[in-house]
Design a protein around this motif. Structure first.
Motif, short mmCIF file in Angstrom:
data_model
loop_
_atom_site.label_atom_id
_atom_site.label_comp_id
_atom_site.label_asym_id
_atom_site.label_seq_id
_atom_site.Cartn_x
_atom_site.Cartn_y
_atom_site.Cartn_z
N THR A 29 49.84 15.20 17.82
CA THR A 29 48.99 14.67 18.88
C THR A 29 49.64 13.43 19.47
OG1 THR A 29 47.00 15.51 17.79
CG2 THR A 29 46.69 13.82 19.47
N LEU A 30 49.95 13.51 20.76
CA LEU A 30 50.57 12.40 21.47
C LEU A 30 49.53 11.81 22.42
CD1 LEU A 30 53.95 14.09 22.45
CD2 LEU A 30 53.44 12.72 20.42
N ARG A 31 49.23 10.55 22.25
CA ARG A 31 48.25 9.87 23.11
C ARG A 31 48.96 9.42 24.38
NH1 ARG A 31 43.55 8.09 20.69
NH2 ARG A 31 42.08 7.44 22.28
N LEU A 32 48.72 10.11 25.50
CA LEU A 32 49.37 9.81 26.76
C LEU A 32 48.69 8.66 27.50
CD1 LEU A 32 50.04 13.42 28.10
CD2 LEU A 32 51.52 11.98 26.69
N ALA A 33 47.39 8.54 27.31
CA ALA A 33 46.60 7.49 27.94
C ALA A 33 45.37 7.26 27.08
CB ALA A 33 46.20 7.90 29.36
N VAL A 34 44.58 6.30 27.43
CA VAL A 34 43.38 5.98 26.64
C VAL A 34 42.47 7.20 26.53
CG1 VAL A 34 41.28 4.57 26.59
CG2 VAL A 34 43.45 3.55 27.25
N ASP A 35 42.41 7.99 27.62
CA ASP A 35 41.50 9.13 27.65
C ASP A 35 42.20 10.48 27.72
OD1 ASP A 35 42.52 8.89 30.18
OD2 ASP A 35 40.58 9.05 31.21
N GLU A 36 43.49 10.52 27.34
CA GLU A 36 44.25 11.76 27.45
C GLU A 36 45.23 11.91 26.30
OE1 GLU A 36 46.88 14.09 30.83
OE2 GLU A 36 46.57 11.94 31.02
N ALA A 37 45.29 13.14 25.76
CA ALA A 37 46.23 13.44 24.67
C ALA A 37 46.89 14.77 24.95
CB ALA A 37 45.51 13.49 23.33
N LEU A 38 48.08 14.91 24.41
CA LEU A 38 48.83 16.16 24.47
C LEU A 38 49.08 16.58 23.04
CD1 LEU A 38 50.28 18.03 26.57
CD2 LEU A 38 52.36 16.75 26.03
N PRO A 85 55.33 5.75 13.57
CA PRO A 85 55.58 6.59 14.73
C PRO A 85 55.22 5.85 16.02
CG PRO A 85 53.53 7.25 13.69
CD PRO A 85 54.13 6.18 12.84
N ALA A 86 55.86 6.28 17.10
CA ALA A 86 55.61 5.67 18.40
C ALA A 86 55.88 6.68 19.50
CB ALA A 86 56.49 4.45 18.59
N LEU A 87 55.10 6.56 20.56
CA LEU A 87 55.35 7.32 21.77
C LEU A 87 55.74 6.30 22.83
CD1 LEU A 87 55.29 9.98 23.39
CD2 LEU A 87 52.93 9.42 23.99
N ALA A 88 56.92 6.45 23.38
CA ALA A 88 57.40 5.54 24.42
C ALA A 88 57.69 6.36 25.67
CB ALA A 88 58.67 4.84 23.94
N GLN A 89 57.50 5.72 26.81
CA GLN A 89 57.76 6.44 28.05
C GLN A 89 58.38 5.52 29.08
OE1 GLN A 89 54.02 8.08 29.24
NE2 GLN A 89 53.04 6.11 29.46
N GLY A 90 59.16 6.11 29.94
CA GLY A 90 59.84 5.38 31.00
C GLY A 90 60.94 6.25 31.56
N LEU A 91 61.87 5.62 32.24
CA LEU A 91 62.98 6.37 32.83
C LEU A 91 64.10 6.56 31.81
CD1 LEU A 91 63.20 4.73 36.36
CD2 LEU A 91 62.05 6.86 35.71
N VAL A 92 64.56 7.78 31.72
CA VAL A 92 65.73 8.12 30.90
C VAL A 92 66.76 8.66 31.89
CG1 VAL A 92 66.62 9.57 29.05
CG2 VAL A 92 64.28 8.69 28.90
N ALA A 93 67.84 7.93 32.06
CA ALA A 93 68.86 8.28 33.06
C ALA A 93 68.24 8.46 34.44
CB ALA A 93 69.62 9.53 32.62
N TRP A 100 59.04 10.74 21.51
CA TRP A 100 58.17 10.69 20.34
C TRP A 100 59.08 10.37 19.17
CZ3 TRP A 100 53.95 9.71 18.08
CH2 TRP A 100 53.64 10.21 16.82
N LEU A 101 58.83 9.26 18.52
CA LEU A 101 59.71 8.76 17.47
C LEU A 101 58.97 8.68 16.14
CD1 LEU A 101 60.81 5.87 19.76
CD2 LEU A 101 62.32 7.74 19.11
N THR A 102 59.56 9.29 15.12
CA THR A 102 59.05 9.14 13.76
C THR A 102 60.22 8.69 12.90
OG1 THR A 102 59.54 11.39 12.99
CG2 THR A 102 57.43 11.06 14.13
N GLU A 103 59.96 8.41 11.65
CA GLU A 103 61.04 8.01 10.74
C GLU A 103 62.03 9.15 10.52
OE1 GLU A 103 61.65 5.03 9.64
OE2 GLU A 103 59.84 4.15 10.45
#
Length: 123
Positions: A29-38, A85-93, A100-103
């Motif tokens: 489960t990835l939390r994309l926003a306060v009220d949205e998950a994927l 774990p962390a979900l980070a977003q932004g521009l990649v190239a 989505w990052l885990t250990e």
């Protein structure tokens, strides 16, 4: 870069407390926003009739080796979070994407519409 894998998922839009209680059968489960998950894989069981729950087929991704993650990091305009774990977003190239990052592993995911751009821009 190799071809991306399809990432079948379920998109859930609901109150934050409802998203906190999503049950999955082995999914991520990835939390994309306060009220949205994927929810990637494993389906999603949501205990709220008011929640919007829809199949999502618009994302593709790459499970990255540690060396691949290091290479991708050279193409970021932001810092990879150290805490996992962390979900980070932004521009990649220069392409909007998420990590989505885990250990144990990392997933680079992008809208399927942008996948060809990312493949062309990453080695």
């Amino acid at each position: 870069m190799r071809a991306p894998e399809p990432l079948p998922a379920t998109r859930v839009v609901a109150a934050p407390a409802v998203l906190d209680g999503i049950a999955t059968d082995g999914g991520i489960t990835l939390r994309l926003a306060v009220d949205e998950a994927l929810v990637l894989g494993g389906g999603a069981v949501v205990d709220d009739e008011a929640a919007l729950v829809e199949d999502e087929a618009g994302f593709v991704g790459w499970w990255l080796t540690p060396d691949e993650l290091t290479e991708v990091a050279h193409h970021l305009e932001w810092t990879i979070p150290a805490e996992r774990p962390a979900l980070a977003q932004g521009l990649v190239a220069g392409v909007p994407a998420r990590l989505w990052l885990t250990e144990e592993r990392s997933l680079l995911l992008v809208s399927g519409a942008y996948a060809h751009e990312l493949v062309e821009r990453l080695p």
